[in-house]
Design an enzyme around this catalytic site. Structure first.
Site, PDB file in Angstrom:
ATOM      1  N   TYR A 125      13.639  -3.097   2.367  1.00  0.00           N
ATOM      2  CA  TYR A 125      13.776  -4.464   1.942  1.00  0.00           C
ATOM      3  C   TYR A 125      15.172  -4.879   1.840  1.00  0.00           C
ATOM      4  O   TYR A 125      15.256  -6.173   1.586  1.00  0.00           O
ATOM      5  CB  TYR A 125      12.772  -5.030   1.394  1.00  0.00           C
ATOM      6  CG  TYR A 125      11.502  -5.453   2.311  1.00  0.00           C
ATOM      7  CD1 TYR A 125      10.736  -4.095   2.470  1.00  0.00           C
ATOM      8  CD2 TYR A 125      11.057  -6.437   2.580  1.00  0.00           C
ATOM      9  CE1 TYR A 125       9.654  -4.344   3.502  1.00  0.00           C
ATOM     10  CE2 TYR A 125       9.644  -6.592   3.217  1.00  0.00           C
ATOM     11  CZ  TYR A 125       9.054  -5.513   3.770  1.00  0.00           C
ATOM     12  OH  TYR A 125       7.898  -5.634   4.292  1.00  0.00           O
ATOM     13  N   LYS A 166       5.074   9.108   1.887  1.00  0.00           N
ATOM     14  CA  LYS A 166       5.589   9.855   3.121  1.00  0.00           C
ATOM     15  C   LYS A 166       6.125  11.070   2.704  1.00  0.00           C
ATOM     16  O   LYS A 166       7.264  11.233   3.479  1.00  0.00           O
ATOM     17  CB  LYS A 166       6.006   9.105   4.076  1.00  0.00           C
ATOM     18  CG  LYS A 166       5.872   9.569   5.512  1.00  0.00           C
ATOM     19  CD  LYS A 166       4.376   9.933   6.293  1.00  0.00           C
ATOM     20  CE  LYS A 166       4.667  10.689   7.516  1.00  0.00           C
ATOM     21  NZ  LYS A 166       3.522  10.876   7.944  1.00  0.00           N
ATOM     22  N   ASP A 175      -0.075   7.816   6.250  1.00  0.00           N
ATOM     23  CA  ASP A 175      -0.977   7.529   7.684  1.00  0.00           C
ATOM     24  C   ASP A 175      -2.431   8.264   7.287  1.00  0.00           C
ATOM     25  O   ASP A 175      -3.432   7.405   7.623  1.00  0.00           O
ATOM     26  CB  ASP A 175      -0.482   8.679   8.582  1.00  0.00           C
ATOM     27  CG  ASP A 175       0.324  10.005   8.048  1.00  0.00           C
ATOM     28  OD1 ASP A 175      -0.012  10.277   6.743  1.00  0.00           O
ATOM     29  OD2 ASP A 175       0.576  10.862   8.764  1.00  0.00           O
ATOM     30  N   ASP A 194       3.335  -3.133   1.944  1.00  0.00           N
ATOM     31  CA  ASP A 194       3.319  -4.544   2.646  1.00  0.00           C
ATOM     32  C   ASP A 194       1.903  -3.969   3.823  1.00  0.00           C
ATOM     33  O   ASP A 194       0.972  -4.511   4.100  1.00  0.00           O
ATOM     34  CB  ASP A 194       4.459  -4.492   3.411  1.00  0.00           C
ATOM     35  CG  ASP A 194       4.394  -5.593   4.535  1.00  0.00           C
ATOM     36  OD1 ASP A 194       3.695  -6.676   4.042  1.00  0.00           O
ATOM     37  OD2 ASP A 194       4.778  -5.460   5.767  1.00  0.00           O
ATOM     38  N   ASP A 245      -2.314  -5.348   4.094  1.00  0.00           N
ATOM     39  CA  ASP A 245      -3.036  -6.126   5.118  1.00  0.00           C
ATOM     40  C   ASP A 245      -4.404  -5.170   5.446  1.00  0.00           C
ATOM     41  O   ASP A 245      -5.127  -5.802   5.722  1.00  0.00           O
ATOM     42  CB  ASP A 245      -2.223  -6.240   6.437  1.00  0.00           C
ATOM     43  CG  ASP A 245      -1.214  -7.520   6.108  1.00  0.00           C
ATOM     44  OD1 ASP A 245      -0.923  -7.829   5.196  1.00  0.00           O
ATOM     45  OD2 ASP A 245      -0.898  -8.103   7.441  1.00  0.00           O
TER      46      ASP A 245
HETATM   47  C1  IPM Z   1       4.260 -10.395   3.005  1.00  0.00           C
HETATM   48  C2  IPM Z   1       5.016 -10.693   4.353  1.00  0.00           C
HETATM   49  C3  IPM Z   1       6.677 -10.605   3.908  1.00  0.00           C
HETATM   50  C4  IPM Z   1       6.860  -8.941   3.752  1.00  0.00           C
HETATM   51  C5  IPM Z   1       7.358 -11.005   4.993  1.00  0.00           C
HETATM   52  C6  IPM Z   1       7.037 -12.351   5.644  1.00  0.00           C
HETATM   53  C7  IPM Z   1       8.857 -10.833   4.644  1.00  0.00           C
HETATM   54  O1  IPM Z   1       4.664  -9.895   5.587  1.00  0.00           O
HETATM   55  O2  IPM Z   1       4.524 -10.861   2.000  1.00  0.00           O
HETATM   56  O3  IPM Z   1       3.445  -9.302   3.028  1.00  0.00           O
HETATM   57  O4  IPM Z   1       7.157  -8.159   4.600  1.00  0.00           O
HETATM   58  O5  IPM Z   1       6.930  -8.825   2.396  1.00  0.00           O
HETATM   59 MN    MN Z   2       2.964  -8.502   4.759  1.00  0.00          MN
END
Ligand code: IPM
Ligand code: MN
Ligand code: NAD
Length: 355
Positions: free
Chosen positions: A135, A186, A219, A243, A247
């Site tokens: 990042y 990884k 993975d 990240d 999710d």
């Molecule tokens: C998150 C989002 C951000 C990230 C993006 C929007 C830059 O996906 O906060 O999880 O990748 O960190």
């Molecule tokens: Mn995200």
């Protein structure tokens, strides 16, 4: 008196921050806490209007004149480069050195999970490194747009960065009575970065002999989070892997609309934001789930020492779910505002009992 910058941002960010603000105002008053809320106009509209994403002076003010930020989401189809989100959101994470991205994915009721076998307690508490990895923007391209194009996006890991996030994960586990910390990496492919993470993880783990540890390749972790999520407690991962698994963990525990996060430099600054994005597909329809943003208020109250308030907000969210007072993503029929109102009413009842 804590001074909070409110940055609704784009899309459903505006809708959910509006509701989170009502919860924050209610709880602050119930607790007798004096929070000053300051509205900030940052996001796609401003960028498209003025060509400005965020200024140095605004970063300085967020850093020096505010104690925390509550952010909705950034991202707008009218800005395909996503420049403003990078400047504002990643800008705050990097320039305020908010190195802990804490993403607690807690299942409030088994029915909320898409996994048939899910049961409570299920508590996946992710410590995502927030200032390094892929990042940083270090890299470049040459011969762009030609058949000979070259693109480089470096993966940065420093000893300092890796150690401080791993330490934060262990200290959290230790102080909250969690039994296991899992490293997600990884290292089978990334020899140098993976090697650094593994060595530092082992060193820090030695300082916490009562905490079980293990390491998973990312993975396999994705697979195992679906297969047997209850095996895991505290997870620590690099920026990109954190990240992705956050999710996944959010979905397992009720969906993106439910998950809050805290970006923190302990003792200095904090930025609270739901894990979800601006959801252009449902923006403006009043159907966004406000719970992720409202749980950010719980994290914020906890951060400022109002632990009881944080727990009451979580309990009110559970009560509203048990009463079927939810938005369409959870099978209910309430609007964003109605769902938040339901939570506030449960809070009102809980505080009335105390008084
Ligand atoms: C998150 C989002 C951000 C990230 C993006 C929007 C830059 O996906 O906060 O999880 O990748 O960190
Ligand atoms: Mn995200
Ligand atoms: P998203 O999280 O916005 O949406 C993914 C899916 O989940 C969509 O179907 C959406 O409707 C649903 N969803 C998300 N939040 C919800 C909620 N509160 N209630 C009900 N449903 C919800 O992810 P995306 O579509 O990949 O990204 C959209 C934009 O948001 C992009 O510009 C992206 O870069 C940005 N984004 C920003 C942040 C942030 O600001 N922290 C985080 C993630 C994505």
């Amino acid at each position: 008196m804590p001074r909070i910058a409110l940055i609704p941002g784009d899309g459903i960010g505006v809708e959910v921050v509006h509701e989170a603000r009502r919860v924050l105002e209610f709880v602050a008053e119930a607790e007798g806490a004096d929070f000053e809320l300051v509205d900030w106009d940052l996001g796609a509209d401003r960028f498209l209007r003025d060509g400005i994403t965020i200024t140095d002076e605004e970063f300085r003010s967020l850093d020096e004149e505010h104690d925390a930020v509550l952010l909705g989401a950034l991202g707008d189809p009218r800005v395909p480069s996503n420049q403003h989100a990078k400047d504002i959101l990643l800008g705050m994470r990097f320039r305020l050195d908010l190195y802990v991205n804490f993403r607690p994915c807690v299942l409030l009721s088994p029915e909320l999970s898409p996994l048939a076998s899910a049961h409570t307690p299920l508590r996946l508490e992710i410590f995502r490194e927030n200032t390094e990895g892929e990042y940083t923007g270090m890299g470049g391209a040459m011969r762009e747009g030609t058949a000979a194009e070259v693109a480089v996006e470096e993966n940065i890991a420093t000893r300092l960065g890796v150690e401080r996030i791993i330490r934060a994960a262990f200290e959290f586990a230790d102080s909250r009575g969690r039994n296991r910390v899992t490293l997600v990496d990884k290292a089978n492919v990334m020899r140098f970065v993976g090697g650094l993470w593994r060595r530092v993880f082992a060193e820090v783990a030695d300082e916490f002999p009562d905490i079980e540890t293990d390491a998973m390749f990312v993975d396999a972790m994705a697979m195992d989070l679906v297969r047997r999520p209850e095996r895991y407690e505290v997870l620590v991962a690099s920026n990109l892997f954190g990240d992705i698994i956050s999710d996944l963990a959010a979905e397992i525990t009720g969906g993106l609309g439910m998950a809050p996060s805290a970006n923190i430099h302990p003792g200095r600054n904090a930025l609270f934001e739901p894990v979800h994005g601006s959801a252009p597909d449902i923006a403006g329809q009043g159907r966004a789930n406000p719970v992720g943003a409202i749980r950010c208020v719980a994290l914020m109250m906890d951060h400022f020492g109002f632990h009881d308030a944080g727990e009451r907000i979580e309990a009110a969210v559970v009560s509203s779910f048990e009463s079927g007072e939810t938005t369409p993503d959870l099978g209910g029929s309430l609007s964003t505002t109605e769902a938040a109102t339901a939570i506030i009413e449960h809070l009102r009842a809980a505080y009335a009992v105390r008084a």
